[in-house]
Design a protein around this motif. Structure first.
Motif, PDB file in Angstrom:
ATOM      1  N   ILE A 111     -58.869  -4.831   6.506  1.00  0.00           N
ATOM      2  CA  ILE A 111     -58.446  -5.720   5.396  1.00  0.00           C
ATOM      3  C   ILE A 111     -57.456  -6.980   5.875  1.00  0.00           C
ATOM      4  O   ILE A 111     -56.559  -6.683   6.278  1.00  0.00           O
ATOM      5  CB  ILE A 111     -57.950  -5.030   4.203  1.00  0.00           C
ATOM      6  CG1 ILE A 111     -59.002  -3.998   3.659  1.00  0.00           C
ATOM      7  CG2 ILE A 111     -57.439  -6.147   3.102  1.00  0.00           C
ATOM      8  CD1 ILE A 111     -58.666  -3.271   2.429  1.00  0.00           C
ATOM      9  N   HIS A 112     -57.746  -8.086   5.969  1.00  0.00           N
ATOM     10  CA  HIS A 112     -57.047  -9.261   6.353  1.00  0.00           C
ATOM     11  C   HIS A 112     -55.702  -9.409   5.660  1.00  0.00           C
ATOM     12  O   HIS A 112     -54.665  -9.495   6.421  1.00  0.00           O
ATOM     13  CB  HIS A 112     -58.086 -10.547   6.376  1.00  0.00           C
ATOM     14  CG  HIS A 112     -57.296 -11.643   7.426  1.00  0.00           C
ATOM     15  ND1 HIS A 112     -58.227 -12.340   7.907  1.00  0.00           N
ATOM     16  CD2 HIS A 112     -56.214 -11.801   8.077  1.00  0.00           C
ATOM     17  CE1 HIS A 112     -57.558 -13.189   9.013  1.00  0.00           C
ATOM     18  NE2 HIS A 112     -56.432 -12.753   8.934  1.00  0.00           N
ATOM     19  N   PHE A 113     -55.857  -9.568   4.274  1.00  0.00           N
ATOM     20  CA  PHE A 113     -54.394  -9.904   3.544  1.00  0.00           C
ATOM     21  C   PHE A 113     -54.876  -8.907   2.266  1.00  0.00           C
ATOM     22  O   PHE A 113     -55.842  -8.898   1.846  1.00  0.00           O
ATOM     23  CB  PHE A 113     -54.376 -11.238   3.062  1.00  0.00           C
ATOM     24  CG  PHE A 113     -54.000 -12.339   4.213  1.00  0.00           C
ATOM     25  CD1 PHE A 113     -52.584 -12.285   4.595  1.00  0.00           C
ATOM     26  CD2 PHE A 113     -54.981 -12.775   4.855  1.00  0.00           C
ATOM     27  CE1 PHE A 113     -52.141 -13.222   5.451  1.00  0.00           C
ATOM     28  CE2 PHE A 113     -54.304 -13.742   6.082  1.00  0.00           C
ATOM     29  CZ  PHE A 113     -53.399 -14.113   6.337  1.00  0.00           C
ATOM     30  N   PRO A 114     -53.394  -8.550   1.701  1.00  0.00           N
ATOM     31  CA  PRO A 114     -53.638  -7.633   0.552  1.00  0.00           C
ATOM     32  C   PRO A 114     -53.681  -8.485  -0.690  1.00  0.00           C
ATOM     33  O   PRO A 114     -52.634  -8.504  -1.552  1.00  0.00           O
ATOM     34  CB  PRO A 114     -52.247  -6.775   0.628  1.00  0.00           C
ATOM     35  CG  PRO A 114     -51.224  -7.822   1.431  1.00  0.00           C
ATOM     36  CD  PRO A 114     -52.307  -8.581   2.264  1.00  0.00           C
ATOM     37  N   ASN A 169     -51.211  -7.304   7.265  1.00  0.00           N
ATOM     38  CA  ASN A 169     -50.339  -7.970   6.294  1.00  0.00           C
ATOM     39  C   ASN A 169     -49.760  -7.045   5.244  1.00  0.00           C
ATOM     40  O   ASN A 169     -49.416  -7.538   4.192  1.00  0.00           O
ATOM     41  CB  ASN A 169     -50.940  -9.322   5.772  1.00  0.00           C
ATOM     42  CG  ASN A 169     -50.932 -10.309   7.074  1.00  0.00           C
ATOM     43  OD1 ASN A 169     -49.959 -10.357   7.693  1.00  0.00           O
ATOM     44  ND2 ASN A 169     -52.220 -10.576   7.317  1.00  0.00           N
ATOM     45  N   TYR A 170     -49.948  -5.608   5.417  1.00  0.00           N
ATOM     46  CA  TYR A 170     -49.454  -4.734   4.239  1.00  0.00           C
ATOM     47  C   TYR A 170     -48.034  -4.656   4.433  1.00  0.00           C
ATOM     48  O   TYR A 170     -47.350  -4.469   5.656  1.00  0.00           O
ATOM     49  CB  TYR A 170     -50.132  -3.501   4.391  1.00  0.00           C
ATOM     50  CG  TYR A 170     -51.352  -3.470   3.855  1.00  0.00           C
ATOM     51  CD1 TYR A 170     -52.430  -4.544   3.538  1.00  0.00           C
ATOM     52  CD2 TYR A 170     -51.736  -2.435   2.856  1.00  0.00           C
ATOM     53  CE1 TYR A 170     -53.670  -4.405   2.924  1.00  0.00           C
ATOM     54  CE2 TYR A 170     -53.005  -2.151   2.218  1.00  0.00           C
ATOM     55  CZ  TYR A 170     -53.964  -3.151   2.075  1.00  0.00           C
ATOM     56  OH  TYR A 170     -55.141  -3.226   1.402  1.00  0.00           O
ATOM     57  N   LEU A 175     -48.246   0.217   1.765  1.00  0.00           N
ATOM     58  CA  LEU A 175     -48.681   1.357   2.648  1.00  0.00           C
ATOM     59  C   LEU A 175     -48.685   2.767   1.724  1.00  0.00           C
ATOM     60  O   LEU A 175     -49.482   3.580   1.625  1.00  0.00           O
ATOM     61  CB  LEU A 175     -48.175   1.429   3.797  1.00  0.00           C
ATOM     62  CG  LEU A 175     -48.551   0.785   5.033  1.00  0.00           C
ATOM     63  CD1 LEU A 175     -47.927   0.952   6.251  1.00  0.00           C
ATOM     64  CD2 LEU A 175     -50.103   0.858   5.252  1.00  0.00           C
ATOM     65  N   LEU A 176     -47.338   2.810   1.162  1.00  0.00           N
ATOM     66  CA  LEU A 176     -47.001   4.050   0.537  1.00  0.00           C
ATOM     67  C   LEU A 176     -48.043   4.265  -0.490  1.00  0.00           C
ATOM     68  O   LEU A 176     -48.465   5.232  -0.989  1.00  0.00           O
ATOM     69  CB  LEU A 176     -45.598   3.868  -0.075  1.00  0.00           C
ATOM     70  CG  LEU A 176     -44.712   3.855   0.908  1.00  0.00           C
ATOM     71  CD1 LEU A 176     -43.185   3.585   0.564  1.00  0.00           C
ATOM     72  CD2 LEU A 176     -44.723   5.207   1.608  1.00  0.00           C
ATOM     73  N   ASP A 177     -48.407   3.122  -1.572  1.00  0.00           N
ATOM     74  CA  ASP A 177     -49.423   3.319  -2.429  1.00  0.00           C
ATOM     75  C   ASP A 177     -50.682   3.748  -1.934  1.00  0.00           C
ATOM     76  O   ASP A 177     -51.414   4.397  -2.369  1.00  0.00           O
ATOM     77  CB  ASP A 177     -49.512   1.867  -3.300  1.00  0.00           C
ATOM     78  CG  ASP A 177     -50.240   1.940  -4.495  1.00  0.00           C
ATOM     79  OD1 ASP A 177     -49.985   2.829  -5.284  1.00  0.00           O
ATOM     80  OD2 ASP A 177     -51.232   1.035  -4.518  1.00  0.00           O
ATOM     81  N   LEU A 189     -52.588  -0.824  11.593  1.00  0.00           N
ATOM     82  CA  LEU A 189     -51.866  -1.812  10.787  1.00  0.00           C
ATOM     83  C   LEU A 189     -51.392  -3.193  11.646  1.00  0.00           C
ATOM     84  O   LEU A 189     -50.833  -3.393  12.504  1.00  0.00           O
ATOM     85  CB  LEU A 189     -50.232  -1.521  10.283  1.00  0.00           C
ATOM     86  CG  LEU A 189     -49.515  -2.500   9.448  1.00  0.00           C
ATOM     87  CD1 LEU A 189     -50.217  -2.907   8.286  1.00  0.00           C
ATOM     88  CD2 LEU A 189     -48.132  -1.829   9.176  1.00  0.00           C
ATOM     89  N   GLN A 190     -51.938  -4.331  11.387  1.00  0.00           N
ATOM     90  CA  GLN A 190     -51.876  -5.502  12.057  1.00  0.00           C
ATOM     91  C   GLN A 190     -50.856  -6.368  11.583  1.00  0.00           C
ATOM     92  O   GLN A 190     -51.018  -6.777  10.076  1.00  0.00           O
ATOM     93  CB  GLN A 190     -52.917  -6.333  12.457  1.00  0.00           C
ATOM     94  CG  GLN A 190     -53.102  -7.471  13.480  1.00  0.00           C
ATOM     95  CD  GLN A 190     -54.150  -8.279  13.559  1.00  0.00           C
ATOM     96  OE1 GLN A 190     -54.405  -9.265  13.209  1.00  0.00           O
ATOM     97  NE2 GLN A 190     -55.082  -7.437  14.484  1.00  0.00           N
ATOM     98  N   ILE A 191     -49.790  -6.831  12.158  1.00  0.00           N
ATOM     99  CA  ILE A 191     -48.659  -7.474  11.245  1.00  0.00           C
ATOM    100  C   ILE A 191     -48.055  -8.565  12.232  1.00  0.00           C
ATOM    101  O   ILE A 191     -48.040  -8.570  13.353  1.00  0.00           O
ATOM    102  CB  ILE A 191     -47.520  -6.576  10.745  1.00  0.00           C
ATOM    103  CG1 ILE A 191     -47.005  -5.619  12.026  1.00  0.00           C
ATOM    104  CG2 ILE A 191     -47.670  -5.732   9.686  1.00  0.00           C
ATOM    105  CD1 ILE A 191     -45.828  -5.013  11.935  1.00  0.00           C
TER     106      ILE A 191
END
Ligand code: NAD
Length: 322
Positions: A111-114, A169-170, A175-177, A189-191
């Protein structure tokens, strides 16, 4: 050159160094991908939004045809754009992206952006970008929750369209959700991650949960100066920073290699982009030397929580990171 792999939490393996495909020109993209494969790159980091998936696929097809590699030697990543978050759009757009690449599975789909924005049909505009209208004036959000989108992405893995799935971008909160509803934990996770934006606690959280991290924009402002971003132009370049160049000279490496090694030595994957042959080779050679612990710490101490890749920094009124 041999590049180590990171073992993902679903048992798949991801090369620790890859080639980033953002801003790779359509006209030269197929050649650049081909050249990168010749240089030894096996991971390619693409996305619908980069607008070059057809050309990326052409470069790969030529490399396979010429016998440089087989499909199974490659690790191909792509991403779900914001306007395809509605659950019923996820599989059709993934299939279109696979067709553009000319392959039948992605190794990793993120997923690219939340943030969910209103659907624009591929026949109307592709890639759709941030805006609902052609003139680029209005952002409209869709009602898709991140939970519903993640559940649709999980189906891609179940159906074999993506071998691994993840998010980009999370934040920690997101993430916790996600952990409360996910059946499949993201593999990656890509950041954005560079010495001015280290996100130490997010890295810690991902590690605790067995999620591999891919760092993007490892050279900090360099990538965003190309986008005429004021905050990037106003920031001291990392590639010319005395601390980084001093460490580079000591190791007989370039500043770029030090920035990439700072990430890989701490267990992260990197996906730099370059269209220069010498830099392409240099950027791949970032796991064969070691920085001293105090050098790593001094680089980490440059952190000023400065994130460049924020829509509003491009003048796009989307407040996903507000
Ligand atoms: P990058 O950090 O790879 O930097 C690119 C810039 O650095 C270019 O100007 C390039 O010419 C220069 N450069 C590359 N190698 C160099 C070297 N050895 N010496 C000196 N200069 C060098 O920037 P990026 O493109 O922002 O990030 C890499 C990849 O990460 C992208 O291509 C894309 O695949 C991915 N990405 C993902 C997201 C996301 O939202 N998930 C956002 C941005 C980027």
């Amino acid at each position: 050159m041999s590049v180590p792999s990171i073992e993902l939490n679903d048992g798949n393996k991801m090369p620790q160094v890859g080639f980033g495909l953002w801003k790779v020109d359509n006209a030269t993209c197929a050649d650049q991908v081909y050249e990168a494969i010749k240089t030894g790159y096996r991971l390619f980091d693409g996305a619908c939004d980069y607008g070059n998936e057809v050309e990326c696929g052409a470069g790969i097809a030529r490399a396979i045809k010429d016998g440089l590699v087989q499909r199974s030697d490659l690790f191909i990543t792509s991403k779900l754009w914001n306007s395809f978050h509605d659950a019923e759009q996820v599989e059709p757009i993934t299939r279109k992206q696979l067709a553009d690449w000319g392959i039948d599975y992605f190794d990793l789909y993120l997923i690219h952006f939340p943030v969910a924005i209103k659907y624009v049909a591929p026949e109307v505009r592709y890639p759709p970008g941030w805006y609902v209208d052609d003139a680029g004036t209005q952002i409209e959000h869709s009602k898709a929750s991140l939970e519903s989108t993640w559940k649709a992405v999980e189906q891609l893995k179940k159906k074999g369209l993506a071998k691994s799935v993840g998010v980009s971008n999370y934040t920690g909160a997101l993430l916790l959700d996600l952990f409360t509803y996910a059946e499949i934990t993201p593999a990656v996770l890509q950041i954005e991650h560079h010495p001015y934006f280290t996100q130490e606690n997010l890295v810690k959280l991902a590690k605790e949960r067995g999620i591999a991290i891919t760092a993007y924009s490892s050279f900090g402002p360099a990538s965003f100066i190309e986008c005429d971003m004021k905050v990037a132009a106003d920031t001291q370049p990392l590639l010319q920073h005395d601390l980084i160049t001093g460490i580079a000279d000591k190791h007989g490496k370039s500043a770029a290699q030090v920035l990439l090694r700072w990430a890989t030595q701490r267990g992260l994957a990197v996906i730099p982009k370059s269209n220069d042959k010498k830099r392409l080779a240099q950027n791949l050679d970032v796991t064969s030397f070691d920085l001293a612990e105090d050098e790593i710490q001094k680089i980490s101490d440059l952190n000023i929580n400065l994130k460049f890749n924020v829509p509003t920094n491009y003048g796009i009124p989307c407040y996903v990171f507000a």
